[in-house]
Design a protein around this motif. Sequence first.
Motif, PDB file in Angstrom:
ATOM      1  N   LYS A  20       0.839  -1.210   0.000  1.00  0.00           N
ATOM      2  CA  LYS A  20       0.000   0.000   0.000  1.00  0.00           C
ATOM      3  C   LYS A  20       0.872   1.257   0.000  1.00  0.00           C
ATOM      4  N   SER A  21       1.951   1.245   0.773  1.00  0.00           N
ATOM      5  CA  SER A  21       2.833   2.418   0.839  1.00  0.00           C
ATOM      6  C   SER A  21       3.529   2.691  -0.489  1.00  0.00           C
ATOM      7  N   PHE A  22       3.638   1.666  -1.338  1.00  0.00           N
ATOM      8  CA  PHE A  22       4.223   1.819  -2.677  1.00  0.00           C
ATOM      9  C   PHE A  22       3.184   2.231  -3.713  1.00  0.00           C
ATOM     10  N   GLY A  23       1.934   2.391  -3.290  1.00  0.00           N
ATOM     11  CA  GLY A  23       0.881   2.835  -4.199  1.00  0.00           C
ATOM     12  C   GLY A  23      -0.068   1.756  -4.669  1.00  0.00           C
ATOM     13  N   ALA A  24       0.081   0.534  -4.181  1.00  0.00           N
ATOM     14  CA  ALA A  24      -0.829  -0.538  -4.581  1.00  0.00           C
ATOM     15  C   ALA A  24      -2.196  -0.333  -3.934  1.00  0.00           C
ATOM     16  N   ASN A  25      -3.242  -0.665  -4.685  1.00  0.00           N
ATOM     17  CA  ASN A  25      -4.586  -0.637  -4.114  1.00  0.00           C
ATOM     18  C   ASN A  25      -5.317  -1.965  -4.328  1.00  0.00           C
ATOM     19  N   VAL A  26      -4.590  -2.963  -4.858  1.00  0.00           N
ATOM     20  CA  VAL A  26      -5.175  -4.287  -5.057  1.00  0.00           C
ATOM     21  C   VAL A  26      -4.090  -5.347  -4.891  1.00  0.00           C
ATOM     22  N   VAL A  27      -4.498  -6.484  -4.366  1.00  0.00           N
ATOM     23  CA  VAL A  27      -3.611  -7.643  -4.300  1.00  0.00           C
ATOM     24  C   VAL A  27      -4.402  -8.841  -4.818  1.00  0.00           C
ATOM     25  N   ARG A  28      -3.719  -9.655  -5.593  1.00  0.00           N
ATOM     26  CA  ARG A  28      -4.321 -10.866  -6.154  1.00  0.00           C
ATOM     27  C   ARG A  28      -3.769 -12.055  -5.383  1.00  0.00           C
ATOM     28  N   LEU A  29      -4.665 -12.824  -4.792  1.00  0.00           N
ATOM     29  CA  LEU A  29      -4.292 -14.028  -4.063  1.00  0.00           C
ATOM     30  C   LEU A  29      -4.415 -15.207  -5.020  1.00  0.00           C
ATOM     31  N   ALA A  30      -3.283 -15.719  -5.496  1.00  0.00           N
ATOM     32  CA  ALA A  30      -3.263 -16.779  -6.503  1.00  0.00           C
ATOM     33  C   ALA A  30      -3.237 -18.148  -5.829  1.00  0.00           C
ATOM     34  N   MET A  31      -4.353 -18.849  -5.929  1.00  0.00           N
ATOM     35  CA  MET A  31      -4.440 -20.179  -5.345  1.00  0.00           C
ATOM     36  C   MET A  31      -4.529 -21.196  -6.475  1.00  0.00           C
ATOM     37  N   TYR A  32      -3.445 -21.915  -6.652  1.00  0.00           N
ATOM     38  CA  TYR A  32      -3.410 -22.949  -7.685  1.00  0.00           C
ATOM     39  C   TYR A  32      -4.306 -24.107  -7.275  1.00  0.00           C
ATOM     40  N   THR A  33      -4.902 -24.735  -8.276  1.00  0.00           N
ATOM     41  CA  THR A  33      -5.841 -25.813  -7.997  1.00  0.00           C
ATOM     42  C   THR A  33      -5.234 -27.194  -8.211  1.00  0.00           C
ATOM     43  N   TYR A  34      -4.299 -27.312  -9.128  1.00  0.00           N
ATOM     44  CA  TYR A  34      -3.854 -28.618  -9.606  1.00  0.00           C
ATOM     45  C   TYR A  34      -2.387 -28.922  -9.312  1.00  0.00           C
ATOM     46  N   GLU A  35      -1.554 -27.928  -9.410  1.00  0.00           N
ATOM     47  CA  GLU A  35      -0.113 -28.138  -9.246  1.00  0.00           C
ATOM     48  C   GLU A  35       0.205 -28.618  -7.830  1.00  0.00           C
ATOM     49  N   SER A  36       1.453 -28.968  -7.581  1.00  0.00           N
ATOM     50  CA  SER A  36       1.881 -29.424  -6.263  1.00  0.00           C
ATOM     51  C   SER A  36       1.437 -28.428  -5.196  1.00  0.00           C
ATOM     52  N   GLY A  37       0.745 -28.928  -4.199  1.00  0.00           N
ATOM     53  CA  GLY A  37       0.207 -28.062  -3.153  1.00  0.00           C
ATOM     54  C   GLY A  37      -1.112 -27.437  -3.539  1.00  0.00           C
ATOM     55  N   GLY A  38      -1.669 -27.830  -4.674  1.00  0.00           N
ATOM     56  CA  GLY A  38      -2.915 -27.253  -5.163  1.00  0.00           C
ATOM     57  C   GLY A  38      -4.112 -27.599  -4.301  1.00  0.00           C
ATOM     58  N   TYR A  39      -5.086 -26.716  -4.306  1.00  0.00           N
ATOM     59  CA  TYR A  39      -6.277 -26.883  -3.479  1.00  0.00           C
ATOM     60  C   TYR A  39      -7.020 -28.173  -3.806  1.00  0.00           C
ATOM     61  N   CYS A  40      -7.047 -28.570  -5.065  1.00  0.00           N
ATOM     62  CA  CYS A  40      -7.827 -29.734  -5.492  1.00  0.00           C
ATOM     63  C   CYS A  40      -7.010 -31.012  -5.583  1.00  0.00           C
ATOM     64  N   THR A  41      -5.735 -30.923  -5.281  1.00  0.00           N
ATOM     65  CA  THR A  41      -4.898 -32.126  -5.371  1.00  0.00           C
ATOM     66  C   THR A  41      -4.326 -32.458  -3.997  1.00  0.00           C
ATOM     67  N   ASP A  42      -3.076 -32.127  -3.773  1.00  0.00           N
ATOM     68  CA  ASP A  42      -2.417 -32.544  -2.537  1.00  0.00           C
ATOM     69  C   ASP A  42      -2.176 -31.409  -1.547  1.00  0.00           C
ATOM     70  N   GLY A  43      -2.833 -30.274  -1.758  1.00  0.00           N
ATOM     71  CA  GLY A  43      -2.654 -29.132  -0.861  1.00  0.00           C
ATOM     72  C   GLY A  43      -3.444 -29.285   0.431  1.00  0.00           C
ATOM     73  N   ASP A  44      -3.042 -28.542   1.428  1.00  0.00           N
ATOM     74  CA  ASP A  44      -3.737 -28.507   2.706  1.00  0.00           C
ATOM     75  C   ASP A  44      -4.882 -27.496   2.582  1.00  0.00           C
ATOM     76  N   ARG A  45      -6.067 -27.987   2.330  1.00  0.00           N
ATOM     77  CA  ARG A  45      -7.214 -27.103   2.078  1.00  0.00           C
ATOM     78  C   ARG A  45      -7.466 -26.127   3.221  1.00  0.00           C
ATOM     79  N   GLN A  46      -7.399 -26.613   4.441  1.00  0.00           N
ATOM     80  CA  GLN A  46      -7.653 -25.731   5.580  1.00  0.00           C
ATOM     81  C   GLN A  46      -6.634 -24.599   5.634  1.00  0.00           C
TER      82      GLN A  46
END
Length: 128
Positions: free
Chosen positions: A40-66
């Motif tokens: 925010k101090s650098f002027g950002a007003n948005v952040v994108r939270l990228a949650m992969y679904t399939y790759e290693s650690g992905g939400y739909c594969t072997d990631g810790d959903r919680q």
Amino acid sequence: MEGGKLVDQNNNEVRLRGVSTHGLAWYPQYVTNDCFATLKSFGANVVRLAMYTYESGGYCTDGDRQQLETLVQNGVQYALNNDMYVIIDWHVLNEGNPNRYSDVAKTFFCQNGTAVCLIQQRDLRDLQ
């Protein structure tokens, strides 16, 4: 939205400037209030939270959903704490079919509130 433009609560046009996390499962240490405050101090007003679904650690594969759900929930709160917009990206990359986990996505977004979900451009082209 007003006339195809993003507007704030006072109907002023909003231009989004910000950054994306990489995969939340791989770099959770950057989802902190201090990190978002620095952005925010650098002027950002948005952040994108990228949650992969399939790759290693992905939400739909072997990631810790919680853990991933907690990261998303915390990330949304940190963005709000810093008067920033947040985009939750249900990140489809190597699945080949953006609808592969659509039922899981619907459940995730119903449980985690309203969000903007982006599908990569190449996946949109594949659907046409």
